[in-house]
Design a protein around this motif. Structure first.
Motif, PDB file in Angstrom:
ATOM      1  N   MET A  61      -7.669   4.753  -3.233  1.00 56.35           N
ATOM      2  CA  MET A  61      -6.833   4.457  -2.227  1.00 56.35           C
ATOM      3  C   MET A  61      -7.237   5.140  -0.873  1.00 56.35           C
ATOM      4  O   MET A  61      -7.727   6.215  -0.944  1.00 56.35           O
ATOM      5  CB  MET A  61      -5.453   4.620  -2.366  1.00 56.35           C
ATOM      6  CG  MET A  61      -4.813   3.725  -3.482  1.00 56.35           C
ATOM      7  SD  MET A  61      -2.966   3.917  -3.625  1.00 56.35           S
ATOM      8  CE  MET A  61      -2.451   2.401  -3.296  1.00 56.35           C
ATOM      9  N   ASP A  62      -7.491   4.236   0.212  1.00 57.49           N
ATOM     10  CA  ASP A  62      -7.584   4.597   1.494  1.00 57.49           C
ATOM     11  C   ASP A  62      -6.402   5.200   2.084  1.00 57.49           C
ATOM     12  O   ASP A  62      -5.302   4.321   2.079  1.00 57.49           O
ATOM     13  CB  ASP A  62      -8.589   4.067   2.342  1.00 57.49           C
ATOM     14  CG  ASP A  62      -9.851   3.782   1.801  1.00 57.49           C
ATOM     15  OD1 ASP A  62     -10.206   4.463   0.742  1.00 57.49           O
ATOM     16  OD2 ASP A  62     -10.480   2.361   2.039  1.00 57.49           O
ATOM     17  N   GLU A  71      -1.109   3.905   6.776  1.00 58.01           N
ATOM     18  CA  GLU A  71      -1.487   2.594   5.984  1.00 58.01           C
ATOM     19  C   GLU A  71      -2.030   3.285   4.652  1.00 58.01           C
ATOM     20  O   GLU A  71      -3.147   3.969   4.714  1.00 58.01           O
ATOM     21  CB  GLU A  71      -2.372   1.545   6.749  1.00 58.01           C
ATOM     22  CG  GLU A  71      -1.646   1.070   7.896  1.00 58.01           C
ATOM     23  CD  GLU A  71      -2.393   0.109   8.562  1.00 58.01           C
ATOM     24  OE1 GLU A  71      -3.937  -0.133   8.151  1.00 58.01           O
ATOM     25  OE2 GLU A  71      -2.116  -0.549   9.629  1.00 58.01           O
ATOM     26  N   HIS A  73      -4.615   1.568   1.613  1.00 58.83           N
ATOM     27  CA  HIS A  73      -5.222   0.348   1.277  1.00 58.83           C
ATOM     28  C   HIS A  73      -5.996   0.532  -0.152  1.00 58.83           C
ATOM     29  O   HIS A  73      -6.304   1.516  -0.535  1.00 58.83           O
ATOM     30  CB  HIS A  73      -6.538   0.437   2.125  1.00 58.83           C
ATOM     31  CG  HIS A  73      -5.940  -0.063   3.587  1.00 58.83           C
ATOM     32  ND1 HIS A  73      -6.009  -1.245   4.076  1.00 58.83           N
ATOM     33  CD2 HIS A  73      -5.562   0.840   4.477  1.00 58.83           C
ATOM     34  CE1 HIS A  73      -5.605  -1.197   5.470  1.00 58.83           C
ATOM     35  NE2 HIS A  73      -5.283   0.138   5.751  1.00 58.83           N
ATOM     36  N   ASP A  75      -7.881  -1.777  -3.556  1.00 59.58           N
ATOM     37  CA  ASP A  75      -8.371  -2.850  -3.932  1.00 59.58           C
ATOM     38  C   ASP A  75      -7.801  -3.400  -5.591  1.00 59.58           C
ATOM     39  O   ASP A  75      -7.616  -2.625  -6.171  1.00 59.58           O
ATOM     40  CB  ASP A  75      -9.964  -2.692  -4.481  1.00 59.58           C
ATOM     41  CG  ASP A  75     -10.867  -2.689  -3.428  1.00 59.58           C
ATOM     42  OD1 ASP A  75     -10.472  -3.103  -2.052  1.00 59.58           O
ATOM     43  OD2 ASP A  75     -11.971  -1.867  -3.166  1.00 59.58           O
ATOM     44  N   ALA A 139       4.759  -4.109   2.314  1.00 57.34           N
ATOM     45  CA  ALA A 139       3.439  -4.298   1.490  1.00 57.34           C
ATOM     46  C   ALA A 139       2.851  -5.712   1.544  1.00 57.34           C
ATOM     47  O   ALA A 139       3.612  -6.484   1.308  1.00 57.34           O
ATOM     48  CB  ALA A 139       3.645  -3.732   0.121  1.00 57.34           C
ATOM     49  N   THR A 140       1.563  -6.054   1.797  1.00 52.81           N
ATOM     50  CA  THR A 140       0.955  -7.257   1.562  1.00 52.81           C
ATOM     51  C   THR A 140      -0.400  -6.950   0.676  1.00 52.81           C
ATOM     52  O   THR A 140      -1.003  -6.038   0.454  1.00 52.81           O
ATOM     53  CB  THR A 140       0.498  -7.682   2.804  1.00 52.81           C
ATOM     54  OG1 THR A 140      -0.370  -6.956   3.414  1.00 52.81           O
ATOM     55  CG2 THR A 140       1.782  -8.120   3.665  1.00 52.81           C
ATOM     56  N   ASP A 142      -3.808  -9.369   0.379  1.00 54.58           N
ATOM     57  CA  ASP A 142      -4.641 -10.603   0.984  1.00 54.58           C
ATOM     58  C   ASP A 142      -5.981 -10.220   0.554  1.00 54.58           C
ATOM     59  O   ASP A 142      -6.703  -9.262   0.844  1.00 54.58           O
ATOM     60  CB  ASP A 142      -4.815 -10.239   2.598  1.00 54.58           C
ATOM     61  CG  ASP A 142      -5.410 -11.419   3.389  1.00 54.58           C
ATOM     62  OD1 ASP A 142      -5.278 -12.345   2.872  1.00 54.58           O
ATOM     63  OD2 ASP A 142      -5.910 -11.191   4.478  1.00 54.58           O
ATOM     64  N   VAL A 145      -6.898  -7.207  -1.331  1.00 55.44           N
ATOM     65  CA  VAL A 145      -6.657  -5.835  -1.032  1.00 55.44           C
ATOM     66  C   VAL A 145      -5.161  -5.626  -0.710  1.00 55.44           C
ATOM     67  O   VAL A 145      -4.684  -6.355  -0.008  1.00 55.44           O
ATOM     68  CB  VAL A 145      -7.492  -5.650   0.426  1.00 55.44           C
ATOM     69  CG1 VAL A 145      -7.248  -4.480   0.779  1.00 55.44           C
ATOM     70  CG2 VAL A 145      -8.970  -5.757   0.079  1.00 55.44           C
ATOM     71  N   CYS A 147      -2.317  -3.655   1.125  1.00 58.18           N
ATOM     72  CA  CYS A 147      -2.154  -2.705   1.993  1.00 58.18           C
ATOM     73  C   CYS A 147      -0.367  -2.495   2.257  1.00 58.18           C
ATOM     74  O   CYS A 147       0.229  -3.362   2.380  1.00 58.18           O
ATOM     75  CB  CYS A 147      -2.564  -3.556   3.444  1.00 58.18           C
ATOM     76  SG  CYS A 147      -2.329  -2.421   4.955  1.00 58.18           S
ATOM     77  N   CYS A 149       2.113  -0.588   4.420  1.00 59.87           N
ATOM     78  CA  CYS A 149       2.285   0.026   5.995  1.00 59.87           C
ATOM     79  C   CYS A 149       3.502   0.666   5.972  1.00 59.87           C
ATOM     80  O   CYS A 149       4.641   0.116   5.553  1.00 59.87           O
ATOM     81  CB  CYS A 149       2.343  -1.096   6.961  1.00 59.87           C
ATOM     82  SG  CYS A 149       2.256  -0.652   8.538  1.00 59.87           S
TER      83      CYS A 149
END
Length: 184
Positions: A61-62, A71, A73, A75, A139-140, A142, A145, A147, A149
């Motif tokens: 995770m980033d 945030e 992020h 995969d 959280a989403t 897309d 990925v 994300c 927030c």
């Protein structure tokens, strides 16, 4: 005389390198490594994970900090929002999910000769900083990925540092049970 297997140092290092590479991709240690004492174990340079054979592992995770948010992020290929959970408990944010791959011997178009995709789960936990606003987390997913927030909140302004003057007492220290400097 007992027969012993000769441990080639190059192959031992190669096993360790392969295990580190496979762990990077969440596949776990598929090849056992041999230590200098001749015992078999897994690679000690990476956390223990399983993946290619099914199981749970920590996905990379980033963590990005912007002016207004934190945030996360990750995969999450092939996952839908229903496959992922984001939970907050006592200031600890946990992101977890499961990917299910259904295996069939045949498809509508013919027989499956090889199937290398696998089902897996992941889970990561993070302690939120003091300036995180837990009420506004969203959280989403897309294009594979995820994300998460986490908005920042305004922290109360800390008082400016000040210097405290140190003065001399002149009369010595006083103790709770009597005066300082007295002896029994």
């Amino acid at each position: 005389m007992a027969l012993t297997m000769w441990n080639d140092p190059f192959m031992t290092e190669m096993d360790r390198t392969m295990n580190r590479m496979l762990n990077t991709f969440g596949m776990g240690s598929l090849f056992p490594t041999t230590t200098t004492r001749g015992t078999t174990g897994t690679d000690i340079f990476r956390p223990s994970t399983t993946g290619a054979l099914g199981g749970t592992f920590n996905i990379p995770m980033d963590i990005v900090e912007t002016a207004n948010n934190f945030e996360l992020h990750a995969d999450t290929p092939g996952m839908t929002p229903e496959d992922v959970k984001v939970e907050l408990d006592n200031g600890v944010l946990t992101v977890s999910g499961n990917r299910k791959v259904v295996r069939e011997d045949t498809t509508a178009g013919g027989r499956v000769w090889r199937s290398e995709r696998s089902s897996y789960g992941f889970s990561r936990s993070f302690t939120l900083p003091d300036n995180a606003n837990p009420e506004g987390i969203n959280a989403t997913i897309d294009k594979g990925v995820l994300c998460v927030c986490i908005p920042k909140k305004e922290m109360p302004e800390m008082p400016a540092p000040k210097r405290i003057a140190v003065t001399g007492g002149g009369g010595g220290m006083k103790s709770i049970g009597g005066t300082a400097g007295t002896t029994a």
